[in-house]
Design an enzyme around this catalytic site. Structure first.
Site, PDB file in Angstrom:
ATOM      1  N   ASP A   8       0.856  -1.180   0.000  1.00 19.11           N
ATOM      2  CA  ASP A   8       0.000   0.000   0.000  1.00 19.11           C
ATOM      3  C   ASP A   8       0.898   1.238   0.000  1.00 19.11           C
ATOM      4  OD1 ASP A   8       0.887   0.363   2.632  1.00 19.11           O
ATOM      5  OD2 ASP A   8      -1.096   0.141   3.537  1.00 19.11           O
ATOM      6  N   CYS A  65       2.789  -3.162   4.290  1.00 17.83           N
ATOM      7  CA  CYS A  65       1.858  -2.092   4.654  1.00 17.83           C
ATOM      8  C   CYS A  65       2.423  -1.434   5.907  1.00 17.83           C
ATOM      9  CB  CYS A  65       0.422  -2.579   4.831  1.00 17.83           C
ATOM     10  SG  CYS A  65       0.042  -3.476   6.346  1.00 17.83           S
ATOM     11  N   GLY A  66       1.739  -0.456   6.446  1.00 18.25           N
ATOM     12  CA  GLY A  66       2.271   0.308   7.566  1.00 18.25           C
ATOM     13  C   GLY A  66       2.681  -0.538   8.752  1.00 18.25           C
ATOM     14  N   GLY A  68       2.016  -3.980   8.839  1.00 15.39           N
ATOM     15  CA  GLY A  68       2.145  -5.358   8.387  1.00 15.39           C
ATOM     16  C   GLY A  68       0.978  -6.227   8.810  1.00 15.39           C
ATOM     17  N   GLY A  70      -2.560  -5.643   8.857  1.00 11.80           N
ATOM     18  CA  GLY A  70      -3.746  -5.716   8.005  1.00 11.80           C
ATOM     19  C   GLY A  70      -3.519  -6.547   6.767  1.00 11.80           C
ATOM     20  N   HIS A  98      10.103 -23.113  10.756  1.00 11.87           N
ATOM     21  CA  HIS A  98       9.114 -23.768  11.607  1.00 11.87           C
ATOM     22  C   HIS A  98       7.695 -23.705  11.061  1.00 11.87           C
ATOM     23  CE1 HIS A  98      11.738 -23.407  15.490  1.00 11.87           C
ATOM     24  NE2 HIS A  98      12.388 -23.935  14.470  1.00 11.87           N
ATOM     25  N   ARG A 109       6.298   0.936   8.388  1.00 11.92           N
ATOM     26  CA  ARG A 109       6.473   2.099   9.270  1.00 11.92           C
ATOM     27  C   ARG A 109       7.305   1.779  10.512  1.00 11.92           C
ATOM     28  NH1 ARG A 109       0.702   3.857   7.841  1.00 11.92           N
ATOM     29  NH2 ARG A 109       1.140   5.292   6.128  1.00 11.92           N
ATOM     30  N   ARG A 132       8.701 -32.485  12.887  1.00  6.30           N
ATOM     31  CA  ARG A 132       7.632 -32.186  13.847  1.00  6.30           C
ATOM     32  C   ARG A 132       6.853 -30.938  13.450  1.00  6.30           C
ATOM     33  NH1 ARG A 132      12.166 -29.775  16.002  1.00  6.30           N
ATOM     34  NH2 ARG A 132      11.849 -27.843  17.162  1.00  6.30           N
ATOM     35  N   ARG A 136       2.337 -29.665  12.754  1.00  3.93           N
ATOM     36  CA  ARG A 136       1.708 -28.439  13.215  1.00  3.93           C
ATOM     37  C   ARG A 136       1.137 -27.658  12.033  1.00  3.93           C
ATOM     38  NH1 ARG A 136       6.986 -27.740  16.901  1.00  3.93           N
ATOM     39  NH2 ARG A 136       6.362 -29.272  18.464  1.00  3.93           N
TER      40      ARG A 136
END
Length: 142
Positions: A8, A65-66, A68, A70, A98, A109, A132, A136
């Site tokens: 953005d 983005c500013g 991160g 959103g 991981h 920002r 492992r 996950r």
């Protein structure tokens, strides 16, 4: 590798530096981001990159983005996407090792351009450890 990048209004300068590094390393880059500091809506760019990753059109994605947050929330709505919000290169490496992250989200920002380039470089140079961690990863999707 094929990499999609989106940003953005908080990230045009970051994107430019990251794209220069990616192209210098021989990667093919699809640019979905804005080149302007005029206000735009981050989901528009997050969706474009996440769709490319989810559909296998690219190997990895980079989103800026500013904060991160959103843009990471947007990308993580897609099956097969594991977007990681990274603040330093150590977290970028762990997100790959991981979590098998396939999109790195950069808080424009709160990091320098130099840090952002280092994080993306580390992210792309780090392999998933499997083992492992795979169990996950298999439990993430609804």
């Amino acid at each position: 590798m094929k990499i999609a990048i989106g940003n953005d209004h908080a990230g045009p300068d970051y994107k430019k530096a990251i794209v220069e590094m990616l192209k210098a390393k021989g990667h093919e880059v699809t640019n979905y981001g804005t080149d302007s500091s005029d206000s735009v809506d981050y989901p528009d760019f997050g969706h474009a990159v996440a769709k490319d990753v989810a559909h296998g059109n690219v190997d990895f994605g980079v989103l800026i983005c500013g904060s991160g947050n959103g843009i990471a929330m947007t990308a993580n709505k897609y099956q097969k996407v594991r977007a990681a919000l990274c603040w330093n290169k150590e977290i970028a490496a762990l997100s790959r090792q991981h979590n098998d992250a396939n999109i790195i989200c950069v808080p424009g920002r709160f990091t320098s351009i130099h840090q952002a380039v280092e994080m993306v470089e580390t992210f792309l140079d780090t392999n998933f450890e499997g083992g492992r961690h795979q169990n996950r990863i298999d439990k993430i999707y609804c």
